[in-house]
Write a protein that holds these residues in place. Sequence first.
Motif, PDB file in Angstrom:
ATOM      1  N   TYR A  35       0.864  -1.193   0.000  1.00  0.00           N
ATOM      2  CA  TYR A  35       0.000   0.000   0.000  1.00  0.00           C
ATOM      3  C   TYR A  35       0.900   1.242   0.000  1.00  0.00           C
ATOM      4  CZ  TYR A  35      -4.373  -2.502   0.991  1.00  0.00           C
ATOM      5  OH  TYR A  35      -5.484  -3.300   0.922  1.00  0.00           O
ATOM      6  N   TRP A  36       0.868   1.961  -1.102  1.00  0.00           N
ATOM      7  CA  TRP A  36       1.690   3.168  -1.265  1.00  0.00           C
ATOM      8  C   TRP A  36       0.810   4.397  -1.110  1.00  0.00           C
ATOM      9  CZ3 TRP A  36       6.981   3.133  -2.156  1.00  0.00           C
ATOM     10  CH2 TRP A  36       7.537   1.866  -2.331  1.00  0.00           C
ATOM     11  N   GLN A  37       1.421   5.466  -0.586  1.00  0.00           N
ATOM     12  CA  GLN A  37       0.648   6.684  -0.349  1.00  0.00           C
ATOM     13  C   GLN A  37       1.567   7.900  -0.260  1.00  0.00           C
ATOM     14  OE1 GLN A  37       0.161   5.354   4.139  1.00  0.00           O
ATOM     15  NE2 GLN A  37      -0.921   7.246   3.775  1.00  0.00           N
ATOM     16  N   SER A  38       0.932   9.051  -0.304  1.00  0.00           N
ATOM     17  CA  SER A  38       1.605  10.316  -0.012  1.00  0.00           C
ATOM     18  C   SER A  38       1.577  10.514   1.499  1.00  0.00           C
ATOM     19  CB  SER A  38       0.874  11.466  -0.703  1.00  0.00           C
ATOM     20  OG  SER A  38       0.961  11.335  -2.111  1.00  0.00           O
ATOM     21  N   VAL A  39       2.181  11.593   1.965  1.00  0.00           N
ATOM     22  CA  VAL A  39       2.116  11.941   3.383  1.00  0.00           C
ATOM     23  C   VAL A  39       0.660  12.195   3.741  1.00  0.00           C
ATOM     24  CG1 VAL A  39       2.681  13.725   5.084  1.00  0.00           C
ATOM     25  CG2 VAL A  39       4.450  12.880   3.525  1.00  0.00           C
ATOM     26  N   THR A  40       0.204  11.597   4.823  1.00  0.00           N
ATOM     27  CA  THR A  40      -1.166  11.803   5.271  1.00  0.00           C
ATOM     28  C   THR A  40      -1.269  11.529   6.763  1.00  0.00           C
ATOM     29  OG1 THR A  40      -3.484  11.251   4.866  1.00  0.00           O
ATOM     30  CG2 THR A  40      -1.905   9.443   4.712  1.00  0.00           C
ATOM     31  N   GLY A  41      -2.223  12.174   7.395  1.00  0.00           N
ATOM     32  CA  GLY A  41      -2.443  11.926   8.810  1.00  0.00           C
ATOM     33  C   GLY A  41      -3.567  12.774   9.360  1.00  0.00           C
ATOM     34  N   SER A  42      -4.134  12.284  10.449  1.00  0.00           N
ATOM     35  CA  SER A  42      -5.258  12.966  11.110  1.00  0.00           C
ATOM     36  C   SER A  42      -4.786  14.178  11.905  1.00  0.00           C
ATOM     37  CB  SER A  42      -5.956  12.002  12.061  1.00  0.00           C
ATOM     38  OG  SER A  42      -6.544  10.945  11.348  1.00  0.00           O
ATOM     39  N   ILE A  43      -5.692  15.142  12.030  1.00  0.00           N
ATOM     40  CA  ILE A  43      -5.399  16.283  12.888  1.00  0.00           C
ATOM     41  C   ILE A  43      -5.412  15.816  14.345  1.00  0.00           C
ATOM     42  CG2 ILE A  43      -6.368  17.941  11.248  1.00  0.00           C
ATOM     43  CD1 ILE A  43      -8.722  18.310  13.218  1.00  0.00           C
ATOM     44  N   GLU A  44      -4.699  16.530  15.168  1.00  0.00           N
ATOM     45  CA  GLU A  44      -4.724  16.282  16.607  1.00  0.00           C
ATOM     46  C   GLU A  44      -5.564  17.372  17.257  1.00  0.00           C
ATOM     47  OE1 GLU A  44      -0.589  15.983  17.751  1.00  0.00           O
ATOM     48  OE2 GLU A  44      -0.413  14.010  16.796  1.00  0.00           O
ATOM     49  N   LEU A  45      -6.009  17.135  18.468  1.00  0.00           N
ATOM     50  CA  LEU A  45      -6.867  18.071  19.181  1.00  0.00           C
ATOM     51  C   LEU A  45      -6.270  19.477  19.176  1.00  0.00           C
ATOM     52  CD1 LEU A  45      -9.538  18.037  20.701  1.00  0.00           C
ATOM     53  CD2 LEU A  45      -8.259  17.698  22.812  1.00  0.00           C
ATOM     54  N   GLY A  46      -7.048  20.466  18.742  1.00  0.00           N
ATOM     55  CA  GLY A  46      -6.616  21.855  18.718  1.00  0.00           C
ATOM     56  C   GLY A  46      -5.794  22.249  17.504  1.00  0.00           C
ATOM     57  N   GLU A  47      -5.605  21.343  16.572  1.00  0.00           N
ATOM     58  CA  GLU A  47      -4.772  21.580  15.399  1.00  0.00           C
ATOM     59  C   GLU A  47      -5.644  21.884  14.187  1.00  0.00           C
ATOM     60  OE1 GLU A  47      -0.737  19.105  14.463  1.00  0.00           O
ATOM     61  OE2 GLU A  47      -2.577  17.992  14.207  1.00  0.00           O
ATOM     62  N   THR A  48      -5.163  22.736  13.297  1.00  0.00           N
ATOM     63  CA  THR A  48      -5.829  22.965  12.017  1.00  0.00           C
ATOM     64  C   THR A  48      -5.318  21.931  11.015  1.00  0.00           C
ATOM     65  OG1 THR A  48      -4.130  24.431  11.135  1.00  0.00           O
ATOM     66  CG2 THR A  48      -5.894  25.463  12.459  1.00  0.00           C
ATOM     67  N   PRO A  49      -6.031  21.726   9.906  1.00  0.00           N
ATOM     68  CA  PRO A  49      -5.499  20.816   8.883  1.00  0.00           C
ATOM     69  C   PRO A  49      -4.117  21.251   8.379  1.00  0.00           C
ATOM     70  CG  PRO A  49      -7.829  21.152   8.520  1.00  0.00           C
ATOM     71  CD  PRO A  49      -7.411  22.126   9.610  1.00  0.00           C
ATOM     72  N   GLU A  50      -3.891  22.561   8.237  1.00  0.00           N
ATOM     73  CA  GLU A  50      -2.580  23.043   7.781  1.00  0.00           C
ATOM     74  C   GLU A  50      -1.490  22.691   8.790  1.00  0.00           C
ATOM     75  OE1 GLU A  50      -0.312  27.173   6.532  1.00  0.00           O
ATOM     76  OE2 GLU A  50      -2.483  27.058   6.374  1.00  0.00           O
ATOM     77  N   GLN A  51      -1.757  22.876  10.059  1.00  0.00           N
ATOM     78  CA  GLN A  51      -0.775  22.511  11.089  1.00  0.00           C
ATOM     79  C   GLN A  51      -0.511  21.015  11.079  1.00  0.00           C
ATOM     80  OE1 GLN A  51      -3.019  24.254  14.311  1.00  0.00           O
ATOM     81  NE2 GLN A  51      -1.619  26.007  14.488  1.00  0.00           N
ATOM     82  N   ALA A  52      -1.561  20.221  10.881  1.00  0.00           N
ATOM     83  CA  ALA A  52      -1.399  18.768  10.798  1.00  0.00           C
ATOM     84  C   ALA A  52      -0.534  18.397   9.598  1.00  0.00           C
ATOM     85  CB  ALA A  52      -2.754  18.082  10.704  1.00  0.00           C
ATOM     86  N   ALA A  53      -0.750  19.063   8.468  1.00  0.00           N
ATOM     87  CA  ALA A  53       0.038  18.782   7.262  1.00  0.00           C
ATOM     88  C   ALA A  53       1.523  19.034   7.512  1.00  0.00           C
ATOM     89  CB  ALA A  53      -0.460  19.641   6.095  1.00  0.00           C
TER      90      ALA A  53
END
Length: 148
Positions: free
Chosen positions: A30-48
């Motif tokens: 299973y191949w993918q790009s960088v990905t991951g869930s946000i953590e509490l209090g984080e924006t999607p940009e900060q998670a990225a």
Amino acid sequence: MHKIPVSALVLIHTPALEVLIMERADKPGYWQSVTGSIELGETPEQAAVREVKEETGLDALAYNFQDWHTSNVYEIYPHWRYRYAAGVTENIEHLFGLMLPSALPITLAPDEHTQYVWVDWREAAQRVFSWTNVDALKRLGERHGLNL
């Protein structure tokens, strides 16, 4: 603690549209790009930005990091639903791009990925397992006037 069903996907690429893809440690093949869930209090940009650092060792903000201001909603695979609160079946994935000057060496997080390759964006679209990752690659091509 359950995962939040909001995530970031970051397409890391070069000006020549070579794309970084990584093989999942928990799902060989299973191949993918960088990905991951946000953590509490984080924006999607900060998670990225955090996920890029964790998964590759790169500082996204030191390069051409872009919020693509788009997202996809997808059904969470049944074998990964245990990570979320009961009844959660969908995730919202926000798309980002990170253009590097060239295909740089990266440092993998061994608990997340076993290997990485830099491939042409069209080949990446053939190799990644997630339809949202394919969609992001299609959008990358379109941003450069190309079609899959």
